[in-house]
Design an enzyme around this catalytic site. Structure first.
Site, PDB file in Angstrom:
ATOM      1  N   ILE A  12      -4.660  -5.027  14.867  1.00 31.10           N
ATOM      2  CA  ILE A  12      -3.965  -3.966  15.611  1.00 31.10           C
ATOM      3  C   ILE A  12      -4.980  -3.073  16.312  1.00 31.10           C
ATOM      4  CG2 ILE A  12      -2.221  -2.139  15.476  1.00 31.10           C
ATOM      5  CD1 ILE A  12      -1.353  -3.411  12.740  1.00 31.10           C
ATOM      6  N   ASN A  32     -16.599  -2.248   9.371  1.00 28.97           N
ATOM      7  CA  ASN A  32     -17.632  -2.966   8.615  1.00 28.97           C
ATOM      8  C   ASN A  32     -17.495  -4.477   8.769  1.00 28.97           C
ATOM      9  OD1 ASN A  32     -15.444  -3.559   7.027  1.00 28.97           O
ATOM     10  ND2 ASN A  32     -16.294  -2.754   5.112  1.00 28.97           N
ATOM     11  N   ASN A  35     -13.064  -7.932   7.711  1.00 35.52           N
ATOM     12  CA  ASN A  35     -11.916  -8.784   8.038  1.00 35.52           C
ATOM     13  C   ASN A  35     -11.793  -8.966   9.548  1.00 35.52           C
ATOM     14  OD1 ASN A  35      -9.764 -10.363   7.092  1.00 35.52           O
ATOM     15  ND2 ASN A  35      -8.281  -8.759   7.593  1.00 35.52           N
ATOM     16  N   PHE A  80      -7.366   2.792  11.359  1.00 39.47           N
ATOM     17  CA  PHE A  80      -6.774   1.503  10.983  1.00 39.47           C
ATOM     18  C   PHE A  80      -7.475   0.892   9.773  1.00 39.47           C
ATOM     19  CE2 PHE A  80      -6.088   1.464  15.671  1.00 39.47           C
ATOM     20  CZ  PHE A  80      -4.725   1.218  15.703  1.00 39.47           C
ATOM     21  N   SER A 124       2.839   2.223   6.912  1.00 42.38           N
ATOM     22  CA  SER A 124       3.543   0.936   6.947  1.00 42.38           C
ATOM     23  C   SER A 124       4.974   1.113   6.471  1.00 42.38           C
ATOM     24  CB  SER A 124       2.818  -0.026   6.005  1.00 42.38           C
ATOM     25  OG  SER A 124       3.574  -1.178   5.788  1.00 42.38           O
ATOM     26  N   TYR A 148      -0.786  -2.256  -2.776  1.00 44.15           N
ATOM     27  CA  TYR A 148      -1.084  -1.973  -1.362  1.00 44.15           C
ATOM     28  C   TYR A 148      -0.134  -0.909  -0.821  1.00 44.15           C
ATOM     29  CZ  TYR A 148      -0.645  -2.379   3.677  1.00 44.15           C
ATOM     30  OH  TYR A 148      -0.542  -2.068   5.004  1.00 44.15           O
ATOM     31  N   LYS A 152      -0.604   3.269   0.576  1.00 46.87           N
ATOM     32  CA  LYS A 152      -0.100   3.917   1.799  1.00 46.87           C
ATOM     33  C   LYS A 152       0.680   5.189   1.438  1.00 46.87           C
ATOM     34  CE  LYS A 152      -1.680   1.017   4.875  1.00 46.87           C
ATOM     35  NZ  LYS A 152      -2.833   1.382   5.697  1.00 46.87           N
TER      36      LYS A 152
HETATM   37  P1  NAD Z   1      -7.126  -5.939   9.956  1.00 41.19           P
HETATM   38  O1  NAD Z   1      -7.608  -6.380   8.621  1.00 41.19           O
HETATM   39  O2  NAD Z   1      -7.091  -6.932  11.051  1.00 41.19           O
HETATM   40  O3  NAD Z   1      -7.985  -4.675  10.453  1.00 41.19           O
HETATM   41  C1  NAD Z   1      -8.538  -3.748   9.558  1.00 41.19           C
HETATM   42  C2  NAD Z   1      -9.996  -3.563   9.956  1.00 41.19           C
HETATM   43  O4  NAD Z   1     -10.592  -2.617   9.063  1.00 41.19           O
HETATM   44  C3  NAD Z   1     -10.822  -4.849   9.875  1.00 41.19           C
HETATM   45  O5  NAD Z   1     -11.490  -5.058  11.107  1.00 41.19           O
HETATM   46  C4  NAD Z   1     -11.803  -4.595   8.731  1.00 41.19           C
HETATM   47  O6  NAD Z   1     -13.037  -5.230   8.941  1.00 41.19           O
HETATM   48  C5  NAD Z   1     -11.901  -3.073   8.747  1.00 41.19           C
HETATM   49  N1  NAD Z   1     -12.278  -2.490   7.451  1.00 41.19           N
HETATM   50  C6  NAD Z   1     -11.756  -2.771   6.239  1.00 41.19           C
HETATM   51  N2  NAD Z   1     -12.352  -2.017   5.300  1.00 41.19           N
HETATM   52  C7  NAD Z   1     -13.263  -1.230   5.943  1.00 41.19           C
HETATM   53  C8  NAD Z   1     -14.204  -0.257   5.517  1.00 41.19           C
HETATM   54  N3  NAD Z   1     -14.345   0.062   4.214  1.00 41.19           N
HETATM   55  N4  NAD Z   1     -14.978   0.351   6.433  1.00 41.19           N
HETATM   56  C9  NAD Z   1     -14.876   0.023   7.754  1.00 41.19           C
HETATM   57  N5  NAD Z   1     -14.020  -0.915   8.203  1.00 41.19           N
HETATM   58  C10 NAD Z   1     -13.220  -1.529   7.311  1.00 41.19           C
HETATM   59  O7  NAD Z   1      -5.685  -5.288   9.735  1.00 41.19           O
HETATM   60  P2  NAD Z   1      -4.568  -4.888  10.796  1.00 41.19           P
HETATM   61  O8  NAD Z   1      -3.457  -5.855  10.661  1.00 41.19           O
HETATM   62  O9  NAD Z   1      -5.174  -4.645  12.102  1.00 41.19           O
HETATM   63  O10 NAD Z   1      -4.080  -3.529  10.139  1.00 41.19           O
HETATM   64  C11 NAD Z   1      -4.620  -2.285  10.520  1.00 41.19           C
HETATM   65  C12 NAD Z   1      -3.999  -1.192   9.656  1.00 41.19           C
HETATM   66  O11 NAD Z   1      -2.585  -1.242   9.814  1.00 41.19           O
HETATM   67  C13 NAD Z   1      -4.269  -1.344   8.173  1.00 41.19           C
HETATM   68  O12 NAD Z   1      -4.476  -0.056   7.631  1.00 41.19           O
HETATM   69  C14 NAD Z   1      -2.986  -1.937   7.636  1.00 41.19           C
HETATM   70  O13 NAD Z   1      -2.766  -1.580   6.296  1.00 41.19           O
HETATM   71  C15 NAD Z   1      -1.954  -1.316   8.544  1.00 41.19           C
HETATM   72  N6  NAD Z   1      -0.732  -2.109   8.675  1.00 41.19           N
HETATM   73  C16 NAD Z   1      -0.818  -3.427   9.048  1.00 41.19           C
HETATM   74  C17 NAD Z   1       0.340  -4.178   9.171  1.00 41.19           C
HETATM   75  C18 NAD Z   1       0.290  -5.638   9.520  1.00 41.19           C
HETATM   76  O14 NAD Z   1       1.243  -6.358   9.235  1.00 41.19           O
HETATM   77  N7  NAD Z   1      -0.766  -6.123  10.151  1.00 41.19           N
HETATM   78  C19 NAD Z   1       1.586  -3.586   8.926  1.00 41.19           C
HETATM   79  C20 NAD Z   1       1.635  -2.236   8.565  1.00 41.19           C
HETATM   80  C21 NAD Z   1       0.455  -1.507   8.434  1.00 41.19           C
HETATM   81  C1  WQD Z   2       8.237 -11.896   6.622  1.00 39.85           C
HETATM   82  C2  WQD Z   2       9.349 -12.783   6.118  1.00 39.85           C
HETATM   83  C3  WQD Z   2       8.969 -13.668   3.916  1.00 39.85           C
HETATM   84  C4  WQD Z   2       5.584 -16.191   4.900  1.00 39.85           C
HETATM   85  C5  WQD Z   2       4.241  -7.717   5.146  1.00 39.85           C
HETATM   86  C6  WQD Z   2       3.780  -6.664   4.191  1.00 39.85           C
HETATM   87  C7  WQD Z   2       4.053  -5.302   4.755  1.00 39.85           C
HETATM   88  C8  WQD Z   2       3.471  -5.159   6.173  1.00 39.85           C
HETATM   89  C9  WQD Z   2       3.875  -6.288   7.057  1.00 39.85           C
HETATM   90  C10 WQD Z   2       1.305  -4.203   5.997  1.00 39.85           C
HETATM   91  C11 WQD Z   2       9.689 -12.529   4.654  1.00 39.85           C
HETATM   92  C12 WQD Z   2       9.025 -14.770   4.939  1.00 39.85           C
HETATM   93  C13 WQD Z   2       6.633 -15.302   4.973  1.00 39.85           C
HETATM   94  C14 WQD Z   2       5.857 -17.570   4.656  1.00 39.85           C
HETATM   95  C15 WQD Z   2       8.207 -17.055   4.600  1.00 39.85           C
HETATM   96  N1  WQD Z   2       2.044  -5.213   6.137  1.00 39.85           N
HETATM   97  N2  WQD Z   2       7.916 -15.735   4.830  1.00 39.85           N
HETATM   98  N3  WQD Z   2       7.163 -17.951   4.515  1.00 39.85           N
HETATM   99  O1  WQD Z   2       6.553  -9.283   3.776  1.00 39.85           O
HETATM  100  O2  WQD Z   2       7.933  -8.352   5.666  1.00 39.85           O
HETATM  101  O3  WQD Z   2       5.649  -7.579   5.345  1.00 39.85           O
HETATM  102  O4  WQD Z   2       3.574  -7.538   6.419  1.00 39.85           O
HETATM  103  O5  WQD Z   2       1.636  -3.064   5.799  1.00 39.85           O
HETATM  104  O6  WQD Z   2       3.500  -4.411   3.880  1.00 39.85           O
HETATM  105  O7  WQD Z   2       4.473  -6.820   2.965  1.00 39.85           O
HETATM  106  O8  WQD Z   2       5.997  -9.824   6.202  1.00 39.85           O
HETATM  107  O9  WQD Z   2       5.263 -11.804   7.413  1.00 39.85           O
HETATM  108  O10 WQD Z   2       4.813 -11.668   4.934  1.00 39.85           O
HETATM  109  O11 WQD Z   2       7.145 -11.981   5.732  1.00 39.85           O
HETATM  110  O12 WQD Z   2       9.373 -17.450   4.451  1.00 39.85           O
HETATM  111  O13 WQD Z   2       4.960 -18.411   4.545  1.00 39.85           O
HETATM  112  O14 WQD Z   2       8.902 -14.153   6.189  1.00 39.85           O
HETATM  113  O15 WQD Z   2       9.589 -14.050   2.729  1.00 39.85           O
HETATM  114  O16 WQD Z   2      11.051 -12.715   4.509  1.00 39.85           O
HETATM  115  P1  WQD Z   2       6.629  -8.780   5.140  1.00 39.85           P
HETATM  116  P2  WQD Z   2       5.704 -11.355   6.077  1.00 39.85           P
END
Ligand code: NAD
Ligand code: WQD
Length: 337
Positions: A12, A32, A35, A80, A124, A148, A152
């Site tokens: 993101i 860092n 990921n 993020f 989230s 996790y 949050k």
């Molecule tokens: P991501 O893992 O792709 O990005 C997170 C970044 O943070 C990575 O580049 C990683 O290297 C960096 N990082 C981790 N620990 C660190 C540290 N100690 N110091 C410096 N950098 C560090 O994840 P994303 O999907 O881009 O998510 C970004 C944020 O959004 C996260 O906080 C995540 O919890 C939140 N979020 C993500 C989702 C999702 O589904 N992707 C949904 C809701 C919330």
């Molecule tokens: C979506 C749907 C699964 C994988 C997660 C985190 C949430 C947020 C967003 C960070 C569900 C189904 C999935 C597979 C499947 N992240 N599924 N087969 O669980 O809604 O949310 O990501 O904050 O905290 O929990 O997303 O993409 O894992 O699942 O059937 O191999 O797809 O059961 O119904 P979720 P998801």
């Protein structure tokens, strides 16, 4: 205006860097790279034809973070960085609590020391756990089903306390629903390491033959086709929401939580069908047992973000699937070279 983006090399974060650069902001990234990869930020620069500054620094390292603030006049921070894998958080709770909480506390302390008080935080929809009512409003009960999610909730509480202690702070808590999709160029996108936990990266990896078939976790939920319903949101719409939240920080103080979702719910089977239509590929699948902790149905009421921030998601499910597919195809071709 200079914006510090923590975790800016991630999924993101990188899409948000593109939109920030396109909008004319100077961008400083602290990541860092645990990921993510540095090349992603090179792609961001090449997409936008603009430069950004990367510090390969861990947010647990306050001394290095101070130096970043000394080197730049930072106006606001988008935070993020953090760990996000639900399953891993169950196995390694202390690692998750320590990383996600300490990084945020360090960041706020360093911001305070440098008189920077504007913060956008990646929260989230996981903070709603298994919602009692849909669409989910920001006022719904807060309850997480895993460590996790609890990080949050705890960080949101910490940030509310920080803002309550001094009216200098202006903090936006953005509660994302399910981000999928990728930049139109196909050059940046989601890149999970190992076996994907989330639905869309799993589907795209099946489509290119990295995985044999998708397991659909449960088809006996009380939904139209028996599979779980989620609010999938295009990552570019999500990125644009951060720019709107940043803008709002200029004229507000305290903390505000906003749902960032489309307001539409789609089932797992509907996502698979949309992806098949977008890619022309058939996704082999089997029905597997339910996954622990899954909410049967969740989708956002995103009215507050529309009213307060002037933001609304515009991209639909088919476009999300097309863009995820373009990105995955591009990556597979790169890997094959
Ligand atoms: P991501 O893992 O792709 O990005 C997170 C970044 O943070 C990575 O580049 C990683 O290297 C960096 N990082 C981790 N620990 C660190 C540290 N100690 N110091 C410096 N950098 C560090 O994840 P994303 O999907 O881009 O998510 C970004 C944020 O959004 C996260 O906080 C995540 O919890 C939140 N979020 C993500 C989702 C999702 O589904 N992707 C949904 C809701 C919330
Ligand atoms: C979506 C749907 C699964 C994988 C997660 C985190 C949430 C947020 C967003 C960070 C569900 C189904 C999935 C597979 C499947 N992240 N599924 N087969 O669980 O809604 O949310 O990501 O904050 O905290 O929990 O997303 O993409 O894992 O699942 O059937 O191999 O797809 O059961 O119904 P979720 P998801």
């Amino acid at each position: 205006m200079s914006i510090l983006v923590t975790g800016g090399a991630g999924y993101i974060g990188s899409h948000t860097c593109v939109e920030l650069l396109n909008a004319g902001f100077d961008v400083v990234v602290v990541d860092n790279l645990t990921n993510s990869r540095e090349i992603t930020l090179k792609e961001v620069e090449s997409i936008t034809n603009k430069n950004l500054t990367l510090y390969s620094v861990d947010l647990l390292d306050s001394e290095s973070l101070h130096k970043v603030f000394e080197n730049h006049t930072i106006d606001a921070v988008i935070h993020f960085a953090g760990l996000k894998a639900v399953g891993e958080s169950v196995e390694k709770p202390l690692y998750y609590y320590e990383t996600n909480l300490r990084t945020t506390i360090n960041l706020c302390k360093v911001m305070e020391a440098h008189h920077v008080h504007k913060l956008v935080f990646s929260s989230s929809a996981t903070v709603y756990g298994i919602p009692e009512q849909v669409p989910v409003l920001e006022t719904a009960p807060i309850q997480a089903t895993n460590p996790y999610g609890r990080t949050k909730i705890m960080i949101e509480d910490i940030l509310r306390d920080v803002a309550a202690a001094s009216d200098k702070w202006s903090i936006s808590l953005l509660r994302y629903f399910n981000p999928i999709g990728a930049h139109k160029s196909g050059r940046i996108g989601e890149e999970p390491s190992g076996i994907p936990n989330n639905l869309m990266p799993y589907i795209t990896q099946v489509a290119v033959g990295i995985r044999d078939e998708l397991s659909v976790f449960g088809d006996d939920y009380p939904t139209e086709d028996g599979t779980c319903v989620r609010d999938y949101i295009h990552v570019v719409d999500l990125a644009l929401g951060h720019l709107k939240a940043l803008e709002k920080l200029d004229s507000s103080s305290g903390t505000q939580a906003y749902n960032l979702g489309t307001g539409n719910g789609y089932s797992v089977f509907q996502v698979i069908s949309a992806f098949e239509e977008a890619s022309g590929k058939t996704i082999p699948k089997k029905v597997a047992p339910r996954r622990a902790g899954d909410a049967p149905v969740t989708y956002a009421d995103a009215t507050k973000a529309e009213q307060d921030l002037g933001w609304k998601a515009e991209r639909g499910l088919l476009e999300m699937c097309e863009d995820s597919w373009r990105w995955q195809s591009h990556r597979s071709k790169q890997n094959a070279k």
